[in-house]
Scaffold this active site. Sequence first.
Site, PDB file in Angstrom:
ATOM      1  N   CYS A 138     -60.207 -12.731 -30.497  1.00 22.74           N
ATOM      2  CA  CYS A 138     -61.168 -12.179 -30.987  1.00 22.74           C
ATOM      3  C   CYS A 138     -61.086 -10.111 -29.705  1.00 22.74           C
ATOM      4  O   CYS A 138     -61.940  -9.384 -30.463  1.00 22.74           O
ATOM      5  CB  CYS A 138     -62.565 -11.978 -31.265  1.00 22.74           C
ATOM      6  SG  CYS A 138     -62.622 -13.313 -32.161  1.00 22.74           S
ATOM      7  N   HIS A 187     -65.915  -8.086 -38.685  1.00 25.30           N
ATOM      8  CA  HIS A 187     -65.224  -8.439 -37.055  1.00 25.30           C
ATOM      9  C   HIS A 187     -63.819  -8.939 -37.762  1.00 25.30           C
ATOM     10  O   HIS A 187     -62.652 -10.242 -38.074  1.00 25.30           O
ATOM     11  CB  HIS A 187     -65.601  -9.416 -36.516  1.00 25.30           C
ATOM     12  CG  HIS A 187     -65.044 -10.375 -35.862  1.00 25.30           C
ATOM     13  ND1 HIS A 187     -64.086  -9.240 -34.600  1.00 25.30           N
ATOM     14  CD2 HIS A 187     -65.220 -11.380 -34.840  1.00 25.30           C
ATOM     15  CE1 HIS A 187     -63.519 -10.470 -33.710  1.00 25.30           C
ATOM     16  NE2 HIS A 187     -63.974 -11.499 -33.644  1.00 25.30           N
ATOM     17  N   CYS A 247     -65.898 -11.890 -26.891  1.00 25.66           N
ATOM     18  CA  CYS A 247     -65.920 -13.464 -26.252  1.00 25.66           C
ATOM     19  C   CYS A 247     -64.954 -13.388 -27.896  1.00 25.66           C
ATOM     20  O   CYS A 247     -64.541 -13.198 -28.043  1.00 25.66           O
ATOM     21  CB  CYS A 247     -67.060 -13.499 -27.122  1.00 25.66           C
ATOM     22  SG  CYS A 247     -66.825 -14.141 -29.153  1.00 25.66           S
TER      23      CYS A 247
HETATM   24  C1  LIG Z   1     -70.082 -18.099 -41.396  1.00 30.28           C
HETATM   25  C2  LIG Z   1     -68.878 -17.864 -42.664  1.00 30.28           C
HETATM   26  C3  LIG Z   1     -68.303 -19.414 -42.200  1.00 30.28           C
HETATM   27  C4  LIG Z   1     -69.695 -17.612 -43.540  1.00 30.28           C
HETATM   28  O1  LIG Z   1     -68.592 -17.447 -44.437  1.00 30.28           O
HETATM   29  P1  LIG Z   1     -68.754 -17.468 -46.188  1.00 30.28           P
HETATM   30  O2  LIG Z   1     -70.041 -18.557 -46.401  1.00 30.28           O
HETATM   31  O3  LIG Z   1     -66.642 -17.490 -46.969  1.00 30.28           O
HETATM   32  O4  LIG Z   1     -69.647 -16.226 -46.668  1.00 30.28           O
HETATM   33  P2  LIG Z   1     -70.244 -15.763 -47.270  1.00 30.28           P
HETATM   34  O5  LIG Z   1     -70.009 -13.946 -47.057  1.00 30.28           O
HETATM   35  O6  LIG Z   1     -70.098 -15.879 -48.871  1.00 30.28           O
HETATM   36  O7  LIG Z   1     -71.246 -15.463 -47.393  1.00 30.28           O
HETATM   37  C5  LIG Z   1     -71.977 -16.838 -48.070  1.00 30.28           C
HETATM   38  C6  LIG Z   1     -73.293 -16.615 -48.732  1.00 30.28           C
HETATM   39  O8  LIG Z   1     -74.570 -16.109 -47.495  1.00 30.28           O
HETATM   40  C7  LIG Z   1     -75.338 -15.010 -48.709  1.00 30.28           C
HETATM   41  N1  LIG Z   1     -74.685 -14.175 -47.793  1.00 30.28           N
HETATM   42  C8  LIG Z   1     -74.242 -13.482 -46.731  1.00 30.28           C
HETATM   43  N2  LIG Z   1     -75.150 -12.827 -45.528  1.00 30.28           N
HETATM   44  C9  LIG Z   1     -76.194 -12.465 -45.961  1.00 30.28           C
HETATM   45  C10 LIG Z   1     -77.798 -11.298 -45.324  1.00 30.28           C
HETATM   46  N3  LIG Z   1     -77.758 -10.783 -44.652  1.00 30.28           N
HETATM   47  N4  LIG Z   1     -78.567 -11.885 -46.443  1.00 30.28           N
HETATM   48  C11 LIG Z   1     -78.388 -12.479 -47.785  1.00 30.28           C
HETATM   49  N5  LIG Z   1     -77.645 -13.498 -47.959  1.00 30.28           N
HETATM   50  C12 LIG Z   1     -76.451 -13.156 -47.548  1.00 30.28           C
HETATM   51  C13 LIG Z   1     -74.011 -14.337 -49.356  1.00 30.28           C
HETATM   52  O9  LIG Z   1     -74.446 -13.631 -50.223  1.00 30.28           O
HETATM   53  C14 LIG Z   1     -73.170 -15.300 -49.889  1.00 30.28           C
HETATM   54  O10 LIG Z   1     -74.514 -15.911 -50.522  1.00 30.28           O
HETATM   55  P3  LIG Z   1     -73.518 -17.109 -51.832  1.00 30.28           P
HETATM   56  O11 LIG Z   1     -73.243 -18.125 -51.757  1.00 30.28           O
HETATM   57  O12 LIG Z   1     -74.865 -16.869 -53.056  1.00 30.28           O
HETATM   58  O13 LIG Z   1     -72.966 -15.658 -52.310  1.00 30.28           O
HETATM   59  C15 LIG Z   1     -67.977 -16.703 -42.070  1.00 30.28           C
HETATM   60  O14 LIG Z   1     -68.332 -15.237 -41.808  1.00 30.28           O
HETATM   61  C16 LIG Z   1     -67.406 -16.951 -40.870  1.00 30.28           C
HETATM   62  O15 LIG Z   1     -66.865 -17.704 -40.617  1.00 30.28           O
HETATM   63  N6  LIG Z   1     -67.544 -15.968 -40.058  1.00 30.28           N
HETATM   64  C17 LIG Z   1     -67.235 -15.935 -37.956  1.00 30.28           C
HETATM   65  C18 LIG Z   1     -66.075 -15.623 -38.004  1.00 30.28           C
HETATM   66  C19 LIG Z   1     -65.241 -15.813 -37.454  1.00 30.28           C
HETATM   67  O16 LIG Z   1     -65.137 -16.570 -36.571  1.00 30.28           O
HETATM   68  N7  LIG Z   1     -64.706 -14.933 -36.487  1.00 30.28           N
HETATM   69  C20 LIG Z   1     -64.349 -15.205 -35.363  1.00 30.28           C
HETATM   70  C21 LIG Z   1     -65.462 -15.687 -34.503  1.00 30.28           C
HETATM   71  S1  LIG Z   1     -65.350 -15.274 -31.841  1.00 30.28           S
END
Ligand SMILES: CC(C)(COP(=O)(O)OP(=O)(O)OC[C@H]1O[C@@H](n2cnc3c(N)ncnc32)[C@H](O)[C@@H]1OP(=O)(O)O)[C@@H](O)C(=O)NCCC(=O)NCCS
Lengths: 736, 402
Positions: free
Chosen positions: B91, B358, B388
């Site tokens: 990252c 990100h 991180c």
């Molecule tokens: C957490 C994570 C798994 C979520 O992935 P995802 O489930 O594909 O996320 P989505 O964007 O599809 O959102 C899922 C749901 O949350 C909702 N949502 C997301 N952000 C929202 C917000 N701010 N407010 C309301 N709803 C939200 C979306 O609308 C979606 O709803 P739906 O299922 O009804 O469509 C993913 O974002 C992730 O892994 N992030 C970290 C990435 C990472 O690890 N990076 C390296 C860091 S070291």
Amino acid sequence: MNLTNFRFEVDADGIALATWDMPDRSMNVITVAVMDELEQIVAKVAGDAAIKGCVVTSGKDTFSGGADLTMLEGLGRQLGAMAKSEGPGKAMKAFFDGSRRLTQIYRKLETSGKPWAAAINGACLGGAFELALACHYRVLADHDKARVGLPEIKIGLFPGAGGTQRVARLMPTGDALQMLFKGDQLRSRAAKSSNLVHELAPAGEVVAKAKAWIAGGGKGVAPWDMEGFKNPSGKVFSPAGMMIWPAANAIYRRETSDNYPAAKAILHAVYEGLQLPMDLALEVESRWFAKILRSKEAAAMIRSLFVSMGELNKGARRPTSVPPSNLKKVGVLGAGFMGAGIAYVSALAGLDVVLIDRDQESADRGKAYSEKLMTAQIAKGRAKTADRDALLARITATPDYGKLAGCDLVVEAVFEDRAVKAEATKKAEAALGKDAIFASNTSTLPITSLAEASRDATNFIGIHFFSPVEKMMLVEIIMGAKTGDRALAVALDFVRAIRKTPIVVNDTRGFYANRCVGNYIKEGHLMFMEGVPAAMIENAARMAGMPVGPLSLTDEVAIDLAWKVVQATKKDLGPAAVDPAQEKLLDELVNKAGRLGRKNGKGFYDYPEKGAKSLWPGLAALQPKKLDADSIDVQELKHRLLVVQAVEAARTVEEGVVTDPREADVGSILGFGFAPYTGGTLSYIDGMGAKAFVALADALAKKHGPRFTPPKLLREMAEKGETFYGRFGAGAKKAA
Amino acid sequence: MADAFIYDAVRTPRGRGKADGALHQVSTLGLATTALTAIRDRNRLDTKLVDDVVLGCVDPVGEAGGDIARAAALASGFSQCVPGIQINRFCASGLDAVNFASAQVMSGQQDMAIGGGVESMSRVGIGASGGAWPVDPAIAIPAYFMPQGVSADLIATKYGFSRDDADAYAVESQKRAAKAWEEKRFAKSIVPVRDPNGIALLDRDEHMRPSTDMQSLASLKPSFAMMGEQGGFNAVAIQAHPEVEKIIHVHHAGNSSGIVDGAAAVLIGNKEAGARAGLKPRARVRAFANIGSEPALMLTGPVDVTKKVLARAGMTISDIDLFEVNEAFASVVLRFMQAFDVDAAKVNPNGGAIALGHPLGATGAMILGTALDELERTGKSTALITLCIGAGMGTATIIERI
Ligand SMILES: CC(C)(COP(=O)(O)OP(=O)(O)OC[C@H]1O[C@@H](n2cnc3c(N)ncnc32)[C@H](O)[C@@H]1OP(=O)(O)O)[C@@H](O)C(=O)NCCC(=O)NCCS
Ligand SMILES: NC(=O)c1ccc[n+]([C@@H]2O[C@H](COP(=O)([O-])OP(=O)(O)OC[C@H]3O[C@@H](n4cnc5c(N)ncnc54)[C@H](O)[C@@H]3O)[C@@H](O)[C@H]2O)c1
């Protein structure tokens, strides 16, 4: 060919049949001689143009139990000897080559160019199942007792004759790892649906079916040796692999706390092997196998969980002068928690049981426990209604002591109260024949003193069960000062009849197991009062290899019981014998907070009606101070929890309470789950070396108090470089 | 030792990292060339002056594989004498790329270099490059491997951040990002991604949800609970930090960093090179550092590396006017603020990856640019940028305006 363990014949169609049938053995096992003969057979089949293919079967009701473990132990000794004479490098190479001989024979079989089929007529386990896996076709008998499996992991080894590689090429990786990790034995139908065997047939037809496969043109090429072979889960580095491996590694840690090198070696061997062609994959498996074979965990687990346990089960401690007792009828006094369980296991073993309590209702309640357990067995398909009825018919529940007439043995499990026990003893003896043996299940009262109530102390003995009786495999037999050989022999015959493992110890407060367990629990309490977070105590204990943390265990045995034990100890041995911090904690929990343990749903943990238990949030308020978690040395916590038990075990040896290291080790694993990878309390010390152990214990004593101070015996052993098995083991002169 | 100056910084908007994201049709190469051509064109840079292009990319496989930096330099029409190197420190790759470029300049071996990064998470996919760490028992087991999200939940559990704490932080990130866009605070750095006809495909960060509030977040289910339980990772977390009884799963799609596509580039050079190019330095790279941190917590490296870089620079935490701490997960920033007891107003004032996304390999270079813009906007002097990193690492850079 010069064969004694196999019969070899070739039929009119040119199909050979190798029937494994070892003389003087009830079950086939893989020995050096078996390997020699198998090698000849493979060469013969491969080289004789008149032979079309070969079927391997067994001449016993079972196929085979696998490798002779004493042969594997022998390899380790050879390594040690050769290292001295020829240097470690050369010795290691020779050890490696020796340890993979079976692998190579099986691979020769598999690549001989001729079709091989295994006709598996009954249980086929370990190295024998690896033989079957190397065959190109497997027919398994479809009867109830047929099993295939690779149980090596249970004694600290893993399938090192191609098992990991072939299973991982037959089954999806996740399933393969699970099978190898658990060492489960599969019944015929499961074996077929898991793709481990090709065909099921009645036992009498397995050879014919196997021959038919060869006659029908079965090919002598394993799937993985064919062009274009794909592993069932595809490549390791693939999206599918990413779903499997990170979780497999995590689950390994969850299940083992990284204490079991053999389980880790399975992961290594499968991970690395699946990325290689078969010959190299087998070589890599062999490299891990040789390493595990040399591990102290494997040595300790084979010794305690296989060799010693087997010897104790067969009555290693039974006085040979006493003829076998023909137990038919036993009495159980007290139909409470323990008595009900004792009645059940006795009736299950086919003994007639007279179950006595103060009134009919209480006696009936005790018997109802058997009904409950049998009903559960029926629900799981493990017993039939008729079995339950027959078992219940063997139990006579009554308040009438007179019904004890004719019992060969009586086990007393009434209240833990001298007067009550004395009265029960007298009443029972009034009805019993002169030769009947009287045994007490007391957990705290010295047998010698209870025997004073008996008319004949030579026939009085302790038979100490662990709860729950139907699950716990250990029985501690306690010799009172006057207990005679016949009482011991009868007690051991009884334990054998109910298929549990006995250890024989001499009379002392807490005997053997409870002394160690008491120390373990107390150490947890003291850590808590030092300010170690409760979760950390529990987790450290499990990471050290204990099945339950000390706080959880306190809840199980009941906190008020722990409180009573502390009070009794104080009364009998004086205030110095108890730790004020522990006493304060128990007092707060029991007398102020009303937290008695699991039994009232309130202990160190809360026990909600639904869902998992969780630590009581009020706990932290009972800690006089709190340590910063990051400042705590978790390794030291783990050491404390194991050392405090091991040092007590060493004391019991010094005091002559335990006289045979096998009993201390097996007793500790079966009785209270002492970290099995160590081989038990004394093997833990032997494995570390007495010198290192004494140094560790001294360091802990300096920091935490004299409860860690090693006994003189250990210091002497440290000085002389002795081990418990060297000094007290079979053959060594009895000391202490 | 020569000073390394920052002459400019650009970034693409971040496109939602899914098939319906505006940048899904743009290749990794296309994203990288957008950033490189922009930094060349807006500075009228003679690319012959550039000694190297260092690009971070975390999943450098397929279209992102095989040294995407050299490919991007050539595809951008840079002089053939400009080489390129792709680096990967998960990252923080984008910030490390800037640091590597700075280091070359500081050491006197190069006069001018571009550091930056690129990631098309929608096209290549997080984790696509595999690697030994999660998979090979020889490292996964001793390193207590667990998915980042479970580590983030472990941090929350261990340091006492509740679901509400994490959600409140996420709401604030959204608010700040929305306000930043409203006030055009990103305008200086953003370069739209265009099609071959010059039509803008995306000119605004696409992941944001300005309407986010505590209530809308409350309905989201923890993303890492099932993985933690069934995959065995909770047990791994507990064995690494045994004072924890059970892992409380607080992170979900709304308080974790968004999966997005994007690229960034930062132009670094010594004084003479800047003069030769006719450019005025915007800031100086004062110090940077890398560190390995406890691998099970994995994402607490910003705390450790901040201590290290401050010590190296002879500074204290109060010398820093502004912090950009990558919002990989809410707990990462919450822990950072807890450890240093810094004023939340000084940390990620324009939102962060929770709102904006990100794009793994690019983020470090992006938030360095964001910090620089903010220093200039507010007239402050010193910023610390930190991220991180998987497997337990941290990278930090301190920049100061001149
Ligand atoms: C957490 C994570 C798994 C979520 O992935 P995802 O489930 O594909 O996320 P989505 O964007 O599809 O959102 C899922 C749901 O949350 C909702 N949502 C997301 N952000 C929202 C917000 N701010 N407010 C309301 N709803 C939200 C979306 O609308 C979606 O709803 P739906 O299922 O009804 O469509 C993913 O974002 C992730 O892994 N992030 C970290 C990435 C990472 O690890 N990076 C390296 C860091 S070291
Ligand atoms: N509970 C354990 O985990 C455990 C383990 C090992 C040994 N023990 C020992 O086993 C013995 C029984 O323990 P328990 O837990 O089963 O207790 P319990 O209270 O459940 O059962 C005792 C039973 O004995 C009956 N009883 C009392 N006086 C009697 C008498 N004179 N004649 C006939 N029956 C009489 C009571 O009615 C009661 O049903 C104790 O000596 C105890 O130390 C208990």
